[in-house]
Design a protein around this motif. Sequence first.
Motif, PDB file in Angstrom:
ATOM      1  N   LYS A  78       0.819  -1.405   0.177  1.00 37.66           N
ATOM      2  CA  LYS A  78      -0.002   0.194   0.139  1.00 37.66           C
ATOM      3  C   LYS A  78       0.749   1.330  -0.159  1.00 37.66           C
ATOM      4  CE  LYS A  78      -4.141  -1.845   1.996  1.00 37.66           C
ATOM      5  NZ  LYS A  78      -5.251  -1.804   2.911  1.00 37.66           N
ATOM      6  N   LEU A  79       2.184   1.274   0.615  1.00 33.71           N
ATOM      7  CA  LEU A  79       2.963   2.477   0.639  1.00 33.71           C
ATOM      8  C   LEU A  79       3.380   2.760  -0.765  1.00 33.71           C
ATOM      9  CD1 LEU A  79       5.116   2.108   3.873  1.00 33.71           C
ATOM     10  CD2 LEU A  79       3.123   3.372   3.330  1.00 33.71           C
ATOM     11  N   VAL A  80       3.699   1.551  -1.592  1.00 31.60           N
ATOM     12  CA  VAL A  80       4.168   1.831  -2.981  1.00 31.60           C
ATOM     13  C   VAL A  80       2.908   2.523  -3.789  1.00 31.60           C
ATOM     14  CG1 VAL A  80       4.671   0.532  -5.157  1.00 31.60           C
ATOM     15  CG2 VAL A  80       5.548  -0.255  -2.910  1.00 31.60           C
ATOM     16  N   GLU A  81       1.893   2.143  -3.631  1.00 31.76           N
ATOM     17  CA  GLU A  81       0.741   2.834  -4.348  1.00 31.76           C
ATOM     18  C   GLU A  81       0.518   4.056  -3.618  1.00 31.76           C
ATOM     19  OE1 GLU A  81      -2.831   0.428  -3.387  1.00 31.76           O
ATOM     20  OE2 GLU A  81      -1.766  -1.141  -4.626  1.00 31.76           O
ATOM     21  N   ALA A  82       0.603   4.431  -2.379  1.00 35.09           N
ATOM     22  CA  ALA A  82       0.304   5.770  -1.750  1.00 35.09           C
ATOM     23  C   ALA A  82       1.410   6.790  -2.328  1.00 35.09           C
ATOM     24  CB  ALA A  82       0.538   5.606  -0.528  1.00 35.09           C
ATOM     25  N   LEU A  83       2.528   6.590  -2.550  1.00 35.66           N
ATOM     26  CA  LEU A  83       3.942   7.201  -2.701  1.00 35.66           C
ATOM     27  C   LEU A  83       3.669   7.924  -4.343  1.00 35.66           C
ATOM     28  CD1 LEU A  83       6.463   8.606  -1.953  1.00 35.66           C
ATOM     29  CD2 LEU A  83       7.496   6.863  -3.174  1.00 35.66           C
ATOM     30  N   ALA A  84       3.052   6.772  -4.985  1.00 32.59           N
ATOM     31  CA  ALA A  84       2.749   7.206  -6.506  1.00 32.59           C
ATOM     32  C   ALA A  84       1.865   8.242  -6.564  1.00 32.59           C
ATOM     33  CB  ALA A  84       2.530   5.952  -7.397  1.00 32.59           C
ATOM     34  N   SER A  85       0.911   8.222  -5.494  1.00 32.99           N
ATOM     35  CA  SER A  85      -0.312   9.266  -5.658  1.00 32.99           C
ATOM     36  C   SER A  85       0.078  10.425  -5.042  1.00 32.99           C
ATOM     37  CB  SER A  85      -1.400   8.438  -5.281  1.00 32.99           C
ATOM     38  OG  SER A  85      -1.521   8.270  -3.895  1.00 32.99           O
ATOM     39  N   TYR A  86       1.149  10.425  -4.276  1.00 33.25           N
ATOM     40  CA  TYR A  86       1.286  11.771  -3.629  1.00 33.25           C
ATOM     41  C   TYR A  86       1.498  13.036  -4.540  1.00 33.25           C
ATOM     42  CZ  TYR A  86       3.669  15.287  -0.892  1.00 33.25           C
ATOM     43  OH  TYR A  86       4.163  16.647  -0.229  1.00 33.25           O
ATOM     44  N   SER A  87       0.883  14.096  -4.482  1.00 39.56           N
ATOM     45  CA  SER A  87       0.935  15.296  -5.345  1.00 39.56           C
ATOM     46  C   SER A  87       1.571  16.422  -5.037  1.00 39.56           C
ATOM     47  CB  SER A  87      -0.373  15.380  -5.822  1.00 39.56           C
ATOM     48  OG  SER A  87      -1.400  15.693  -5.011  1.00 39.56           O
ATOM     49  N   GLY A  88       2.101  16.588  -3.746  1.00 46.33           N
ATOM     50  CA  GLY A  88       2.810  17.887  -3.147  1.00 46.33           C
ATOM     51  C   GLY A  88       2.048  18.843  -2.523  1.00 46.33           C
ATOM     52  N   VAL A  89       2.833  19.755  -2.038  1.00 48.41           N
ATOM     53  CA  VAL A  89       2.253  20.853  -1.094  1.00 48.41           C
ATOM     54  C   VAL A  89       2.368  22.217  -1.906  1.00 48.41           C
ATOM     55  CG1 VAL A  89       2.940  22.073   1.107  1.00 48.41           C
ATOM     56  CG2 VAL A  89       3.296  19.465   0.681  1.00 48.41           C
ATOM     57  N   ASN A  90       1.374  22.933  -1.759  1.00 42.44           N
ATOM     58  CA  ASN A  90       1.409  24.079  -2.194  1.00 42.44           C
ATOM     59  C   ASN A  90       2.598  25.172  -1.833  1.00 42.44           C
ATOM     60  OD1 ASN A  90       0.160  26.539  -3.616  1.00 42.44           O
ATOM     61  ND2 ASN A  90      -0.223  27.367  -1.778  1.00 42.44           N
ATOM     62  N   ARG A  91       3.045  25.656  -2.931  1.00 49.27           N
ATOM     63  CA  ARG A  91       4.542  26.373  -2.992  1.00 49.27           C
ATOM     64  C   ARG A  91       5.625  25.732  -2.351  1.00 49.27           C
ATOM     65  NH1 ARG A  91       5.796  31.225  -0.337  1.00 49.27           N
ATOM     66  NH2 ARG A  91       6.607  31.672  -2.157  1.00 49.27           N
ATOM     67  N   ARG A  92       5.620  24.498  -2.790  1.00 51.38           N
ATOM     68  CA  ARG A  92       6.925  23.478  -2.805  1.00 51.38           C
ATOM     69  C   ARG A  92       6.996  23.193  -4.280  1.00 51.38           C
ATOM     70  NH1 ARG A  92       5.230  25.477   2.052  1.00 51.38           N
ATOM     71  NH2 ARG A  92       6.491  24.984   3.834  1.00 51.38           N
ATOM     72  N   PHE A  93       7.653  23.905  -5.006  1.00 50.76           N
ATOM     73  CA  PHE A  93       8.071  23.658  -6.501  1.00 50.76           C
ATOM     74  C   PHE A  93       6.560  23.477  -7.207  1.00 50.76           C
ATOM     75  CE2 PHE A  93      10.141  22.179 -10.229  1.00 50.76           C
ATOM     76  CZ  PHE A  93      11.288  22.852 -10.181  1.00 50.76           C
ATOM     77  N   THR A  94       5.633  24.458  -6.903  1.00 53.71           N
ATOM     78  CA  THR A  94       4.752  24.539  -7.514  1.00 53.71           C
ATOM     79  C   THR A  94       4.473  24.992  -8.832  1.00 53.71           C
ATOM     80  OG1 THR A  94       3.377  24.432  -5.319  1.00 53.71           O
ATOM     81  CG2 THR A  94       2.132  25.229  -7.285  1.00 53.71           C
ATOM     82  N   TYR A  95       4.056  24.529  -9.904  1.00 45.34           N
ATOM     83  CA  TYR A  95       3.919  25.087 -11.209  1.00 45.34           C
ATOM     84  C   TYR A  95       2.659  25.984 -11.144  1.00 45.34           C
ATOM     85  CZ  TYR A  95       7.378  21.845 -13.083  1.00 45.34           C
ATOM     86  OH  TYR A  95       8.454  21.016 -13.349  1.00 45.34           O
ATOM     87  N   ARG A  96       2.850  27.274 -11.549  1.00 46.66           N
ATOM     88  CA  ARG A  96       1.790  28.080 -11.592  1.00 46.66           C
ATOM     89  C   ARG A  96       1.366  28.171 -13.369  1.00 46.66           C
ATOM     90  NH1 ARG A  96      -0.645  27.893  -6.940  1.00 46.66           N
ATOM     91  NH2 ARG A  96       0.761  28.651  -5.301  1.00 46.66           N
ATOM     92  N   ILE A  97       2.448  28.025 -13.917  1.00 45.05           N
ATOM     93  CA  ILE A  97       2.224  28.145 -15.525  1.00 45.05           C
ATOM     94  C   ILE A  97       3.173  27.360 -16.065  1.00 45.05           C
ATOM     95  CG2 ILE A  97       2.379  29.587 -17.510  1.00 45.05           C
ATOM     96  CD1 ILE A  97       1.886  32.131 -16.035  1.00 45.05           C
ATOM     97  N   GLN A  98       2.692  26.417 -16.699  1.00 46.80           N
ATOM     98  CA  GLN A  98       3.469  25.262 -17.478  1.00 46.80           C
ATOM     99  C   GLN A  98       3.081  25.267 -18.883  1.00 46.80           C
ATOM    100  OE1 GLN A  98       3.304  21.719 -15.187  1.00 46.80           O
ATOM    101  NE2 GLN A  98       5.272  20.948 -15.897  1.00 46.80           N
ATOM    102  N   LYS A  99       3.522  26.048 -19.730  1.00 46.49           N
ATOM    103  CA  LYS A  99       3.423  25.715 -21.250  1.00 46.49           C
ATOM    104  C   LYS A  99       4.762  25.678 -22.013  1.00 46.49           C
ATOM    105  CE  LYS A  99      -0.111  29.609 -20.621  1.00 46.49           C
ATOM    106  NZ  LYS A  99      -0.611  31.216 -21.004  1.00 46.49           N
TER     107      LYS A  99
END
Length: 450
Positions: free
Chosen positions: A295-316
């Motif tokens: 379950k940890l393997v699946e959970a790590l793959a689904s983790y999507s981060g924290v706001n303002r920690r290398f957060t993409y505001r524009i990605q073009k």
Amino acid sequence: MKPLKDIQNIYFIGIGGIGMSALALYFHREGKNVAGYDKTPSDVTAALQDSGIKVHFEDKNEGIDNSFSSKEDTLVVFTPAIPKMMGELVYFRESGFMLKKRAEVLGMIANQTFSLAVAGTHGKTTTSSILGHLLAASGAPVTAFIGGITNNYNGNLIQKGSDVVVVEADEFDRSFLQLRPDILCVTSMDADHLDIYEDEADLIATFQEFGALAPEDKRFVKNGLPLAGNTVGIEEDADYTAQRVRVENGAYVFDLHYPGGVLENLQFSLPGRHNLFNAVAALGMALSYGSPKEKLVEALASYSGVNRRFTYRIQKEDMVLIDDYAHHPTEIAAVHQSVREMYPEESVLAIFQPHLFSRTKDFMNDFAVALSHFDEVALLDIYPAREEPIAGITSEVLLSEMTLSRKQIIQKNELTDLVKDTNHKIVVMMGAGDIGVEILKVTKELCGES
């Protein structure tokens, strides 16, 4: 003082703070009568109000609801960032109410259950959010207090039960010594908060004091730090280490080697080796707690981060705008490593807002070195937060110490034009002050939103 479970009214001074708001929401969900004051409206205070919590923004005693008049049944929570002579704080103190710092209250919650604490001058929020997600997604009855807005849960509180608590163990004001963790982690001990600690040696000694709060086999420590415990590293000789690290489709893929065996082909989508380290530390703590490996393997793959920690505001195709909370030289260096790894062929403009006069003074040379690795840098004025100016400590002085040729001082009202007109494809905006608000304005203006 009554036990927390018997207190009905909880009032927060500084309720919009990221740590305070998580506590406020926690108590509100526990059925307590919760309200508070903050200096300025924000997305955080708006979310609290949407949940039914009363928040006011004027430091006037008449703003305090009458339901908080009982001294015996009201707890007042405040942060060290609040000035001692702030009106409401003086009122509650002189009226004989029960007053507790945020860290004390967090300790009171965590210490009455099984707790996992994440400490370190960098990496606390990301590591604790990964850990909270790993436990929640693998079925643990966990409550996690996070010092940032998690993308998976769209908030700073993860609540899947109350048997286990995850907390950030904050070294500011030596707050983490309030905790009694069953499992702990120390991600880093770099010099910081030298307005609180006498020197780096004092800070390290305090981290060692914190580390001693848990048994040695329940400590997870960055390889090389002066604290005994399970060592954590990346492609090195450590008890818990990421091996065969590679980047595939914009994500890390690696094998976790640990005393119990090997977990192969783990996927983790946050850029930066520092974030990969945070993931390894969180995995170690989750395994120590007893989370199921598959379950940890699946959970790590689904983790999507924290706001303002290398957060993409524009990605073009022609522009990438990245938002990061980095406010210490080590964190700036980590952002630089991340962006170079993700975009090795592109040039980078860094926009930085120094945070605190004292931190800028203490690390002036280190800031200059870290920032000089970018292709171009623009500095905003120093964000003072709780501090008064220090003579001779300005962004202009920091600019003069930087060795790169393309550098400038910029004002907030010039940010959008700078980003729009730059010849760099990659722009990173960094800092712990109100630059986090400014980048949202820049994003809206560049994307044509009203």
